[in-house]
Design a protein around this motif. Sequence first.
Motif, PDB file in Angstrom:
ATOM      1  N   ARG A 283       0.842  -1.192   0.000  1.00  0.00           N
ATOM      2  CA  ARG A 283       0.000   0.000   0.000  1.00  0.00           C
ATOM      3  C   ARG A 283       0.884   1.252   0.000  1.00  0.00           C
ATOM      4  NH1 ARG A 283      -2.429   4.047   1.936  1.00  0.00           N
ATOM      5  NH2 ARG A 283      -4.597   4.330   2.357  1.00  0.00           N
ATOM      6  N   PRO A 284       0.666   2.173  -0.978  1.00  0.00           N
ATOM      7  CA  PRO A 284       1.451   3.404  -0.996  1.00  0.00           C
ATOM      8  C   PRO A 284       1.049   4.314   0.165  1.00  0.00           C
ATOM      9  CG  PRO A 284       0.056   3.260  -2.952  1.00  0.00           C
ATOM     10  CD  PRO A 284      -0.226   2.071  -2.115  1.00  0.00           C
ATOM     11  N   ASP A 285       2.015   5.066   0.665  1.00  0.00           N
ATOM     12  CA  ASP A 285       1.725   6.044   1.707  1.00  0.00           C
ATOM     13  C   ASP A 285       0.738   7.084   1.180  1.00  0.00           C
ATOM     14  OD1 ASP A 285       3.554   4.732   3.341  1.00  0.00           O
ATOM     15  OD2 ASP A 285       5.183   6.112   2.843  1.00  0.00           O
ATOM     16  N   ASP A 286      -0.001   7.703   2.087  1.00  0.00           N
ATOM     17  CA  ASP A 286      -0.983   8.716   1.701  1.00  0.00           C
ATOM     18  C   ASP A 286      -0.347  10.070   1.401  1.00  0.00           C
ATOM     19  OD1 ASP A 286      -3.137   6.968   1.884  1.00  0.00           O
ATOM     20  OD2 ASP A 286      -3.406   7.364   4.023  1.00  0.00           O
ATOM     21  N   HIS A 287       0.899  10.276   1.788  1.00  0.00           N
ATOM     22  CA  HIS A 287       1.579  11.550   1.564  1.00  0.00           C
ATOM     23  C   HIS A 287       2.126  11.569   0.133  1.00  0.00           C
ATOM     24  CE1 HIS A 287       3.530  15.245   2.706  1.00  0.00           C
ATOM     25  NE2 HIS A 287       4.669  14.788   2.214  1.00  0.00           N
TER      26      HIS A 287
ATOM     27  N   ARG B 216      16.917   5.190 -12.913  1.00  0.00           N
ATOM     28  CA  ARG B 216      16.066   5.874 -11.931  1.00  0.00           C
ATOM     29  C   ARG B 216      14.623   5.381 -11.957  1.00  0.00           C
ATOM     30  NH1 ARG B 216      19.029   9.811 -14.028  1.00  0.00           N
ATOM     31  NH2 ARG B 216      17.334  11.032 -14.918  1.00  0.00           N
ATOM     32  N   LEU B 217      14.293   4.565 -12.932  1.00  0.00           N
ATOM     33  CA  LEU B 217      12.970   3.918 -12.970  1.00  0.00           C
ATOM     34  C   LEU B 217      13.164   2.506 -12.437  1.00  0.00           C
ATOM     35  CD1 LEU B 217      11.496   4.998 -16.424  1.00  0.00           C
ATOM     36  CD2 LEU B 217      10.610   5.580 -14.157  1.00  0.00           C
ATOM     37  N   ASP B 218      12.928   2.328 -11.159  1.00  0.00           N
ATOM     38  CA  ASP B 218      13.210   1.040 -10.547  1.00  0.00           C
ATOM     39  C   ASP B 218      12.192   0.732  -9.454  1.00  0.00           C
ATOM     40  OD1 ASP B 218      14.822  -1.312 -10.059  1.00  0.00           O
ATOM     41  OD2 ASP B 218      15.476  -0.314  -8.222  1.00  0.00           O
ATOM     42  N   GLY B 219      11.626  -0.450  -9.512  1.00  0.00           N
ATOM     43  CA  GLY B 219      10.695  -0.899  -8.479  1.00  0.00           C
ATOM     44  C   GLY B 219       9.279  -0.402  -8.696  1.00  0.00           C
ATOM     45  N   ASP B 220       8.489  -0.445  -7.626  1.00  0.00           N
ATOM     46  CA  ASP B 220       7.090  -0.009  -7.669  1.00  0.00           C
ATOM     47  C   ASP B 220       7.020   1.502  -7.475  1.00  0.00           C
ATOM     48  OD1 ASP B 220       6.299  -2.635  -7.925  1.00  0.00           O
ATOM     49  OD2 ASP B 220       5.633  -2.846  -5.855  1.00  0.00           O
ATOM     50  N   LEU B 221       6.492   2.207  -8.468  1.00  0.00           N
ATOM     51  CA  LEU B 221       6.353   3.661  -8.389  1.00  0.00           C
ATOM     52  C   LEU B 221       4.873   4.035  -8.375  1.00  0.00           C
ATOM     53  CD1 LEU B 221       9.108   4.890 -10.868  1.00  0.00           C
ATOM     54  CD2 LEU B 221       9.299   4.313  -8.451  1.00  0.00           C
ATOM     55  N   MET B 222       4.514   4.885  -7.428  1.00  0.00           N
ATOM     56  CA  MET B 222       3.135   5.358  -7.280  1.00  0.00           C
ATOM     57  C   MET B 222       2.733   6.150  -8.509  1.00  0.00           C
ATOM     58  SD  MET B 222       0.507   5.526  -5.443  1.00  0.00           S
ATOM     59  CE  MET B 222      -0.963   6.401  -5.895  1.00  0.00           C
TER      60      MET B 222
ATOM     61  N   VAL C  68       4.364   9.168 -12.482  1.00  0.00           N
ATOM     62  CA  VAL C  68       4.829   8.220 -11.474  1.00  0.00           C
ATOM     63  C   VAL C  68       5.868   8.942 -10.621  1.00  0.00           C
ATOM     64  CG1 VAL C  68       4.305   6.090 -12.731  1.00  0.00           C
ATOM     65  CG2 VAL C  68       6.513   7.178 -13.054  1.00  0.00           C
ATOM     66  N   ASP C  69       5.822   8.663  -9.317  1.00  0.00           N
ATOM     67  CA  ASP C  69       6.648   9.393  -8.363  1.00  0.00           C
ATOM     68  C   ASP C  69       7.413   8.418  -7.479  1.00  0.00           C
ATOM     69  OD1 ASP C  69       7.770  11.108  -6.516  1.00  0.00           O
ATOM     70  OD2 ASP C  69       5.886  12.102  -5.993  1.00  0.00           O
ATOM     71  N   SER C  70       8.742   8.435  -7.592  1.00  0.00           N
ATOM     72  CA  SER C  70       9.564   7.521  -6.793  1.00  0.00           C
ATOM     73  C   SER C  70       9.727   7.985  -5.349  1.00  0.00           C
ATOM     74  CB  SER C  70      10.944   7.341  -7.434  1.00  0.00           C
ATOM     75  OG  SER C  70      11.654   8.569  -7.433  1.00  0.00           O
ATOM     76  N   SER C  71       9.269   9.196  -5.013  1.00  0.00           N
ATOM     77  CA  SER C  71       9.422   9.684  -3.646  1.00  0.00           C
ATOM     78  C   SER C  71       8.303   9.212  -2.725  1.00  0.00           C
ATOM     79  CB  SER C  71       9.493  11.218  -3.617  1.00  0.00           C
ATOM     80  OG  SER C  71       8.234  11.791  -3.914  1.00  0.00           O
ATOM     81  N   VAL C  72       7.247   8.614  -3.287  1.00  0.00           N
ATOM     82  CA  VAL C  72       6.152   8.098  -2.461  1.00  0.00           C
ATOM     83  C   VAL C  72       6.582   6.755  -1.890  1.00  0.00           C
ATOM     84  CG1 VAL C  72       3.747   7.324  -2.418  1.00  0.00           C
ATOM     85  CG2 VAL C  72       4.391   9.295  -3.815  1.00  0.00           C
ATOM     86  N   GLY C  73       6.563   6.656  -0.581  1.00  0.00           N
ATOM     87  CA  GLY C  73       6.954   5.415   0.069  1.00  0.00           C
ATOM     88  C   GLY C  73       5.813   4.422   0.122  1.00  0.00           C
ATOM     89  N   TYR C  74       6.102   3.268   0.642  1.00  0.00           N
ATOM     90  CA  TYR C  74       5.095   2.213   0.743  1.00  0.00           C
ATOM     91  C   TYR C  74       5.030   1.714   2.177  1.00  0.00           C
ATOM     92  CZ  TYR C  74       4.507   2.075  -4.229  1.00  0.00           C
ATOM     93  OH  TYR C  74       4.194   2.425  -5.506  1.00  0.00           O
ATOM     94  N   GLY C  75       3.820   1.410   2.579  1.00  0.00           N
ATOM     95  CA  GLY C  75       3.582   0.888   3.919  1.00  0.00           C
ATOM     96  C   GLY C  75       3.320  -0.596   3.903  1.00  0.00           C
ATOM     97  N   GLU C  76       2.254  -0.979   4.576  1.00  0.00           N
ATOM     98  CA  GLU C  76       1.948  -2.386   4.745  1.00  0.00           C
ATOM     99  C   GLU C  76       1.540  -3.065   3.445  1.00  0.00           C
ATOM    100  OE1 GLU C  76      -2.141  -0.488   5.135  1.00  0.00           O
ATOM    101  OE2 GLU C  76      -0.128   0.079   5.705  1.00  0.00           O
ATOM    102  N   VAL C  77       1.574  -4.360   3.492  1.00  0.00           N
ATOM    103  CA  VAL C  77       1.144  -5.177   2.360  1.00  0.00           C
ATOM    104  C   VAL C  77      -0.373  -5.130   2.303  1.00  0.00           C
ATOM    105  CG1 VAL C  77       1.017  -7.555   1.525  1.00  0.00           C
ATOM    106  CG2 VAL C  77       3.129  -6.685   2.509  1.00  0.00           C
ATOM    107  N   ARG C  78      -0.914  -5.023   1.087  1.00  0.00           N
ATOM    108  CA  ARG C  78      -2.375  -5.010   0.908  1.00  0.00           C
ATOM    109  C   ARG C  78      -2.908  -6.393   1.113  1.00  0.00           C
ATOM    110  NH1 ARG C  78      -5.504  -1.066  -0.423  1.00  0.00           N
ATOM    111  NH2 ARG C  78      -4.607   0.760  -1.299  1.00  0.00           N
TER     112      ARG C  78
END
Length: 186
Positions: free
Chosen positions: A16-20, A52-58, A176-186
């Motif tokens: 789950r992406p962070d809400d910020h 710089r495009l790496d992983g899950d991006l919001m 897509v924004d790589s600065s958005v972090g991720y929290g818990e697993v959905r």
Amino acid sequence: MTRALPSGIGLMPVRRPDDHRPRLDRLSAVPITDLARRFSAATPTSARDLDRLDGDLMLRGFAPVGTGVLRRILSRPSFFWMGKSFRRVDDELIAGHNFFTALGGSRGLPFAATIGPSVVDGRPAVRIDYGDPRLAGPRLTRRLYDELREIEPGLWLGPGFLRIGQRRVTVCWFAVDSSVGYGEVR
């Protein structure tokens, strides 16, 4: 023999992406014409930018002008299309897929990303091709095509197209924004 690219479908779970999400929230208020201008004003993309495009991006989608209701739905943080996942295959290629909130978190719509001339202005951009012959996919999704350029460090913007015959018709814009972090697993 052409090597098949991974689809991402077996990669679970979807976190789950962070809400910020301030940069995506700011872009949600920008008129589509300004998004197109920012894309065209961005530095052309090179193969080394793919790192710089790496992983899950919001992701946040933006509907075209004249569709206010659709634009409000697409730009909501709770919209089901959460992001794009990128994984470097070699110096010139990224394999990727989209991820969604559907079914508790799912991955699909695989794509191949390379650098090449943009449909918008002919300058180099990341070209996201859902119709790449190395990918399996339904006929309809193979008609999708996206582009990206980095408009700020870690913030990528581009148009989403639908292939109709030999033409590519813009159906949305997205970032897509790589600065958005991720929290818990959905």
